[in-house]
Motif scaffolding. Structure first.
Motif, mmCIF file in Angstrom:
data_model
loop_
_atom_site.group_PDB
_atom_site.id
_atom_site.type_symbol
_atom_site.label_atom_id
_atom_site.label_comp_id
_atom_site.label_asym_id
_atom_site.label_seq_id
_atom_site.Cartn_x
_atom_site.Cartn_y
_atom_site.Cartn_z
ATOM 1 N N ILE A 119 -53.251 10.232 -39.589
ATOM 2 C CA ILE A 119 -53.664 8.791 -39.650
ATOM 3 C C ILE A 119 -55.104 8.538 -39.472
ATOM 4 C CG2 ILE A 119 -53.033 6.704 -38.335
ATOM 5 C CD1 ILE A 119 -50.711 7.605 -37.417
ATOM 6 N N SER A 120 -55.759 7.976 -40.345
ATOM 7 C CA SER A 120 -57.098 7.532 -40.387
ATOM 8 C C SER A 120 -57.365 6.713 -39.202
ATOM 9 C CB SER A 120 -57.457 6.794 -41.656
ATOM 10 O OG SER A 120 -56.825 7.428 -42.556
ATOM 11 N N ALA A 121 -58.818 7.070 -38.720
ATOM 12 C CA ALA A 121 -59.351 6.169 -37.482
ATOM 13 C C ALA A 121 -59.407 4.924 -38.128
ATOM 14 C CB ALA A 121 -60.568 6.799 -37.144
ATOM 15 N N TYR A 122 -58.926 3.823 -37.157
ATOM 16 C CA TYR A 122 -59.011 2.379 -37.638
ATOM 17 C C TYR A 122 -59.377 1.628 -36.616
ATOM 18 C CZ TYR A 122 -57.423 -1.607 -40.021
ATOM 19 O OH TYR A 122 -57.357 -2.834 -40.684
ATOM 20 N N SER A 123 -59.971 0.423 -36.467
ATOM 21 C CA SER A 123 -60.216 -0.538 -35.726
ATOM 22 C C SER A 123 -59.548 -1.709 -36.095
ATOM 23 C CB SER A 123 -61.844 -0.649 -35.380
ATOM 24 O OG SER A 123 -62.364 -1.288 -36.665
ATOM 25 N N ALA A 124 -59.772 -2.415 -36.649
ATOM 26 C CA ALA A 124 -59.109 -3.716 -37.354
ATOM 27 C C ALA A 124 -59.739 -4.066 -38.601
ATOM 28 C CB ALA A 124 -59.426 -4.696 -36.261
ATOM 29 N N GLY A 125 -59.091 -5.151 -39.397
ATOM 30 C CA GLY A 125 -59.220 -5.477 -40.547
ATOM 31 C C GLY A 125 -57.995 -6.247 -41.219
ATOM 32 N N LEU A 126 -58.072 -6.457 -42.573
ATOM 33 C CA LEU A 126 -56.993 -7.144 -42.932
ATOM 34 C C LEU A 126 -55.601 -6.057 -42.922
ATOM 35 C CD1 LEU A 126 -58.686 -8.282 -46.421
ATOM 36 C CD2 LEU A 126 -57.872 -9.541 -44.385
ATOM 37 N N GLU A 143 -52.183 -0.791 -43.499
ATOM 38 C CA GLU A 143 -50.880 -0.252 -44.008
ATOM 39 C C GLU A 143 -51.717 0.875 -44.933
ATOM 40 O OE1 GLU A 143 -47.016 -1.242 -46.611
ATOM 41 O OE2 GLU A 143 -48.562 -2.824 -46.459
ATOM 42 N N ARG A 144 -52.395 0.766 -45.628
ATOM 43 C CA ARG A 144 -52.868 2.024 -46.634
ATOM 44 C C ARG A 144 -53.623 2.803 -45.589
ATOM 45 N NH1 ARG A 144 -54.443 -2.620 -50.001
ATOM 46 N NH2 ARG A 144 -56.478 -2.830 -48.874
ATOM 47 N N SER A 145 -54.209 2.568 -44.277
ATOM 48 C CA SER A 145 -54.745 3.633 -43.742
ATOM 49 C C SER A 145 -53.504 4.376 -43.068
ATOM 50 C CB SER A 145 -55.536 2.786 -42.664
ATOM 51 O OG SER A 145 -56.907 2.254 -43.142
ATOM 52 N N PRO A 190 -48.696 2.037 -38.507
ATOM 53 C CA PRO A 190 -47.260 1.704 -38.457
ATOM 54 C C PRO A 190 -46.818 0.171 -38.809
ATOM 55 C CG PRO A 190 -47.919 2.012 -36.108
ATOM 56 C CD PRO A 190 -48.949 2.329 -36.975
ATOM 57 N N VAL A 191 -47.292 -0.136 -40.045
ATOM 58 C CA VAL A 191 -47.031 -1.454 -40.390
ATOM 59 C C VAL A 191 -46.715 -1.761 -41.751
ATOM 60 C CG1 VAL A 191 -49.797 -2.091 -40.820
ATOM 61 C CG2 VAL A 191 -48.145 -3.970 -40.185
ATOM 62 N N THR A 192 -46.076 -2.721 -42.169
ATOM 63 C CA THR A 192 -45.776 -3.065 -43.643
ATOM 64 C C THR A 192 -45.690 -4.595 -43.681
ATOM 65 O OG1 THR A 192 -43.390 -3.081 -43.289
ATOM 66 C CG2 THR A 192 -44.371 -0.984 -44.097
ATOM 67 N N VAL A 193 -46.412 -5.070 -44.749
ATOM 68 C CA VAL A 193 -46.383 -6.569 -45.087
ATOM 69 C C VAL A 193 -45.167 -6.894 -45.835
ATOM 70 C CG1 VAL A 193 -47.844 -8.304 -45.911
ATOM 71 C CG2 VAL A 193 -48.766 -6.169 -44.860
ATOM 72 N N ARG A 194 -44.652 -8.115 -45.490
ATOM 73 C CA ARG A 194 -43.528 -8.841 -46.357
ATOM 74 C C ARG A 194 -44.107 -10.308 -46.479
ATOM 75 N NH1 ARG A 194 -37.012 -9.056 -45.466
ATOM 76 N NH2 ARG A 194 -36.632 -10.896 -46.700
ATOM 77 N N ASP A 195 -44.646 -10.812 -47.556
ATOM 78 C CA ASP A 195 -45.169 -12.203 -47.532
ATOM 79 C C ASP A 195 -46.116 -12.412 -46.414
ATOM 80 O OD1 ASP A 195 -43.701 -12.670 -49.919
ATOM 81 O OD2 ASP A 195 -41.953 -13.092 -48.800
ATOM 82 N N ASN A 196 -45.890 -13.547 -45.631
ATOM 83 C CA ASN A 196 -46.662 -13.661 -44.570
ATOM 84 C C ASN A 196 -46.128 -13.083 -43.053
ATOM 85 O OD1 ASN A 196 -44.245 -15.353 -44.319
ATOM 86 N ND2 ASN A 196 -45.392 -17.051 -43.169
#
Length: 306
Positions: free
Chosen positions: A42-49, A54-56, A59-65
């Protein structure tokens, strides 16, 4: 229950699974290493869109809003690989933070099936969930178990739903154990000489007698952690201390019992939860139940100082 030995906040019913964890993770890593591209860290990540999160590999997926975040397995502070057995609190926190900062996201659904785990990282994750619930509709959806450290972090959400009436909820409490092995070492002809900077520095060291002042100090820590656990639940769930104390003795409850106690909000399948969140709503995108929960939490904020 918060478990100080090994810095765990783990439901005791999960201890057999914990004993097998190293073996299961080794098997999982070996299987993934044979996949194309090898083991993906898993890539290092702080915060963003949240789409970037998800691409990084967070553990998150997006469904509409709606941002759907996974909290599954034994909680560790950080684990660098995607796993079916471990939930990395640091990565879950980063995923929720990304969803919180993304203006296109109105709802965060945390899919939870965890017996708890490592105390380290638990408070930071809980704080992030509480912060996200101030501007988003944060819903915890139980799919099996929500216990100990898992329940601790979940109470800051706007609502907690169980997918089935027989889901397991709770294991609220604090414990640890001190093992006095001095006599065993003495019988084996081994004398352990501690070299430290104070009476409490070597508490629990193998072969060293445990003193009454050391026991008293550990009890002090346990009592403070228990008070903090209760304060978090009181603030997050709007339950009085008088109502909570009988429930906070380490027992786990079936979801239908937990609903009656006020530990969760309702029993409904994930499909029902998602269907209620598909459109932007009043109250800042929150459902009526979520808005009521937020109001209760804000009105109880003074209880954090208990």
């Amino acid at each position: 229950m918060i478990e100080l030995s090994g810095l765990l906040a783990l439901d005791t019913l999960a201890l057999p699974a914990l004993a097998k964890l190293d073996h299961l993770l080794a098997q999982e890593r070996a299987a993934k290493s044979h996949q194309e591209g090898g083991l993906q860290e898993i890539s290092a990540y702080s915060a963003g869109l949240v789409q970037d999160a998800e691409r990084s590999g967070l553990p998150v997926t997006v469904r509409d809003n709606i941002a759907i975040v996974s909290l599954r397995g034994i909680m560790l502070k950080s684990y660098p690989y995607a796993s079916s057995y471990v939930a990395s609190s640091a990565h879950v926190r980063a995923a929720i933070k990304a969803a919180r900062l993304d203006e296109s996201i109105d709802h965060i659904v945390i899919m939870s099936d965890t017996p708890g785990g490592d105390v380290r990282g638990m408070h930071e994750l809980g704080d992030e969930i509480t912060a996200a619930a101030q501007s988003k509709n944060v819903v915890v959806q139980i799919e099996g178990t929500l216990a100990s450290a898992g329940y601790h972090v979940a109470v800051g959400a706007n609502a907690i739903y169980a997918s089935h009436r027989m889901n397991s909820v709770g294991s609220i409490g604090v414990r640890t154990a001190l093992w006095d092995s001095a006599e065993m070492y003495e019988n084996a002809g081994i004398k352990v000489i501690k070299v430290d900077t104070g009476e409490h520095k070597s508490t629990g060291l193998e072969g060293v007698p445990i003193t009454e002042p050391q026991v008293a100090e550990v009890q002090r820590v346990v009592d403070q952690l228990y008070a903090e656990f209760l304060a978090v639940i009181i603030a997050g769930r709007g339950i009085t201390e008088k109502e909570l104390k009988p429930l906070a003795d380490g027992r786990s409850w079936f979801a239908y019992e937990a609903e009656g106690f006020g530990l969760i909000d309702a029993i409904q399948p994930l499909e029902t939860t998602l269907a209620s969140l598909t459109a932007r709503q009043q109250n800042g995108g929150m459902t009526r139940a979520a808005a009521d929960r937020k109001s209760t939490r804000l009105n109880s904020s003074h209880l954090w100082h208990l």
